[in-house]
Design a protein around this motif. Structure first.
Motif, PDB file in Angstrom:
ATOM      1  N   LYS A 251       0.850  -1.205   0.000  1.00 53.21           N
ATOM      2  CA  LYS A 251       0.000   0.000   0.000  1.00 53.21           C
ATOM      3  C   LYS A 251       0.884   1.253   0.000  1.00 53.21           C
ATOM      4  O   LYS A 251       1.720   1.429   0.878  1.00 53.21           O
ATOM      5  N   ASP A 256      -2.557  10.096   3.915  1.00 55.56           N
ATOM      6  CA  ASP A 256      -3.964   9.727   4.057  1.00 55.56           C
ATOM      7  C   ASP A 256      -4.680  10.743   4.950  1.00 55.56           C
ATOM      8  O   ASP A 256      -4.617  10.661   6.176  1.00 55.56           O
ATOM      9  N   ASP A 274       1.551   6.121   5.792  1.00 57.00           N
ATOM     10  CA  ASP A 274       0.577   5.211   5.192  1.00 57.00           C
ATOM     11  C   ASP A 274       1.107   4.540   3.920  1.00 57.00           C
ATOM     12  O   ASP A 274       0.387   3.797   3.265  1.00 57.00           O
ATOM     13  N   GLU A 335      -9.483   3.840   2.068  1.00 56.10           N
ATOM     14  CA  GLU A 335      -8.930   3.971   0.723  1.00 56.10           C
ATOM     15  C   GLU A 335      -7.888   2.913   0.400  1.00 56.10           C
ATOM     16  O   GLU A 335      -7.663   2.606  -0.770  1.00 56.10           O
ATOM     17  N   THR A 360      -0.749  -0.683   5.835  1.00 55.71           N
ATOM     18  CA  THR A 360      -1.200  -0.015   7.062  1.00 55.71           C
ATOM     19  C   THR A 360      -2.693   0.200   6.888  1.00 55.71           C
ATOM     20  O   THR A 360      -3.147   1.301   6.616  1.00 55.71           O
TER      21      THR A 360
END
Ligand code: BES
Ligand code: MN
Ligand code: ZN
Length: 481
Positions: A251, A256, A274, A335, A360
């Motif tokens: 990711k 974020d 993130d 997301e 995460t």
């Protein structure tokens, strides 16, 4: 930093020049007749070196050794945990701008896992973040020599540990960088820099290519930011083409904010971390470039910001993922799963032997497992077992979580094939259930590193996890293991 392994007993260690000599002493220490041994024995006898792991006794210009400083550190049963505690304590005490050369000696035969723990702890204790300081204070320690009486028994583990530390430090470096110094474009450049190594190649896709692939879910997250997205594809080719690769999906949300479902202001800065999953993929490739194992690995990183401009995706919007499944975005802060699902679908083209995503992903995982163990999810028992075992060997722990179908109940949507959130309860699991819908074509595992990837508070900073676990898992495919 430069690591070296040397065959040394205490007699040899006493003759070596160093700025700091740390001797790791087990509870059952048996003294020889040399001066250094006798010093340690008398410190134990007098009670000045206490019996608990991490207890230290320090001397300046000791008569019993050629080193300028000596710290005797207790490791209790000499297991990995005790060694880690002792090394961290000794280096905290011995911290000085004058300590550039360290000699770290095991007073008795070292276990392989203890050598690994020692290497990790030396690196951790001396790491220094410098990227965005106007007066950088780089790591002072230039060279660390590990002295062991039993060199040949631990040499392989030592080499692996040193290469892993290099990967961990690359992961830390990128995860620590603030979002304005670690944009999707800069992550793409970092991946391309890795392609300078033999056996590694890299391709970085931009918005146009990603649109062509039909990654409508990934694009929905990226559309709220002025920073263009990047989709990074890394290849490590260490084995024949015919050997199916393991795919790592990280990711890569470089910041974020939560989007329209905006996060509270407190600690929002930590959402620069993130992209720690992405950083762990970069770090793992760095280690692969050093160890050059005979395996094939693909790294995929969907990288973008989750922000809030006039084009940002709104709660209730329905998007079409690359798999064709439509998704109702009920919460724009969920997301991670939206960018990962398209990367998972993309992974199908490699006909992988296994796919691991690293993310995460949920605050719920932090509540469930804290910072000690990463959450691990897999529908494949053998795969789950080998990841858990790799985590134990690397001392980069994870814990298997359930994936019962009933947990997917809350993801039902009236307006799309699936919603991007379930209820609050079991949030780490519903997130995993969402991802699982995109993994039918391969063996899959998911690591939720929301709690393990960084530390908050005074020692705020990335941990470089789970590079250790991933490297150990990848190497476990090699024939001799
Ligand atoms: N990046 C966060 C998860 C996170 C939160 C990691 C705190 C570490 C610390 C993720 O994108 C997120 O916001 N998840 C939401 C999901 C929810 C809206 C279903 C969460 O965990 O609150
Ligand atoms: Mn979020
Ligand atoms: Zn996130």
């Amino acid at each position: 930093m430069n690591f070296e392994l040397q065959a040394l007993d205490l007699i040899g260690a006493a003759d070596e020049k160093a700025d700091l000599l740390v001797v790791l002493v087990p509870q059952d220490f048996k003294a020889g007749k040399d001066e250094l041994s006798l010093l340690i024995a008398s410190a134990i006898k007098s009670g000045d070196l206490e019996a608990a792991a991490g207890k230290c006794l320090a001397l300046f210009r000791p008569l019993q050794a050629a080193a300028t400083r000596l710290i005797v550190a207790q490791v209790a049963d000499a297991g990995a945990r005790g060694v880690r505690t002792a090394v961290l304590a000794a280096l905290a005490q011995g911290k000085s701008p004058n300590v550039k050369k360290l000699l770290l000696c095991f007073a008795a035969d070292a276990k392989p896992e203890s050598v690994r723990a020692a290497v990790n702890a030396v690196a951790e204790a001396t790491y220094s973040y410098t990227a965005t300081k106007s007066k950088p204070a780089p790591r002072v320690l230039a060279k660390a020599t590990l002295g062991v009486p039993n060199l040949s028994a631990v040499a392989n583990e030592f080499e692996r540990a040193v290469a892993t530390v290099a990967g961990v430090e690359l992961a830390k470096e990128w995860a620590n960088r603030p979002a304005n110094h670690a944009t999707p474009q800069l992550l793409g450049k970092a991946a391309q820099a890795l392609a300078g190594h033999a056996k590694i190649s890299c391709e970085v896709l931009g918005p146009k290519e990603v649109a062509k692939l039909g990654m409508g879910s990934f694009m929905a997250v990226a559309q709220g930011s002025d920073q263009p997205l990047r989709f990074i594809v890394l290849h490590y080719k260490g084995a024949a083409k015919s050997k199916a690769p393991t795919v790592l999906v990280g990711k890569g949300i470089t910041f974020d904010s939560g989007g329209i479902s905006i996060k509270p202001a407190g600690e929002m800065d930590e959402m620069k971390f993130d992209m720690s999953g992405a950083a762990s993929v970069l770090g793992t490739f760095k280690t692969l470039s050093l160890l050059k194992p005979a395996i094939n690995v693909v790294g995929l990183i969907p990288a973008c910001e989750n922000l809030i401009n006039g084009k940002a995706v709104k709660p209730g919007d329905v998007v079409t993922s690359m798999s064709g499944q439509t998704i109702e975005i009920l919460n724009t802060d969920a997301e991670g799963r939206l960018v990962l699902c398209d990367a998972l679908t993309y992974a199908e083209r490699f006909k992988p032997r296994a796919v691991v995503d690293i993310a995460t992903l949920t605050g719920a995982c932090v509540v469930a497992l804290g910072a000690v163990r990463s959450g691990m999810f897999s529908s494949d028992d053998a795969f789950a077992a080998s990841l858990a075992a790799a985590g134990e060997r690397a001392q980069d722990l994870c814990w298997r979580m359930p994936l019962d179908e009933d947990y997917a109940e809350g993801l039902k949507s009236n307006f799309a094939d699936v919603a991007n959130i379930g209820g609050r309860a079991g949030g780490a699991i519903t997130a995993a259930k969402f991802l699982q819908r995109f993994t039918e074509k391969f063996a899959w595992a998911h690591l939720d590193i929301a709690g393990s990837a960084w530390k908050s508070g005074a020692h705020k900073g990335a941990t470089g996890r789970p590079v250790g676990l991933l490297v150990e898992y990848l190497l476990s495919q090699l024939p001799d293991k």
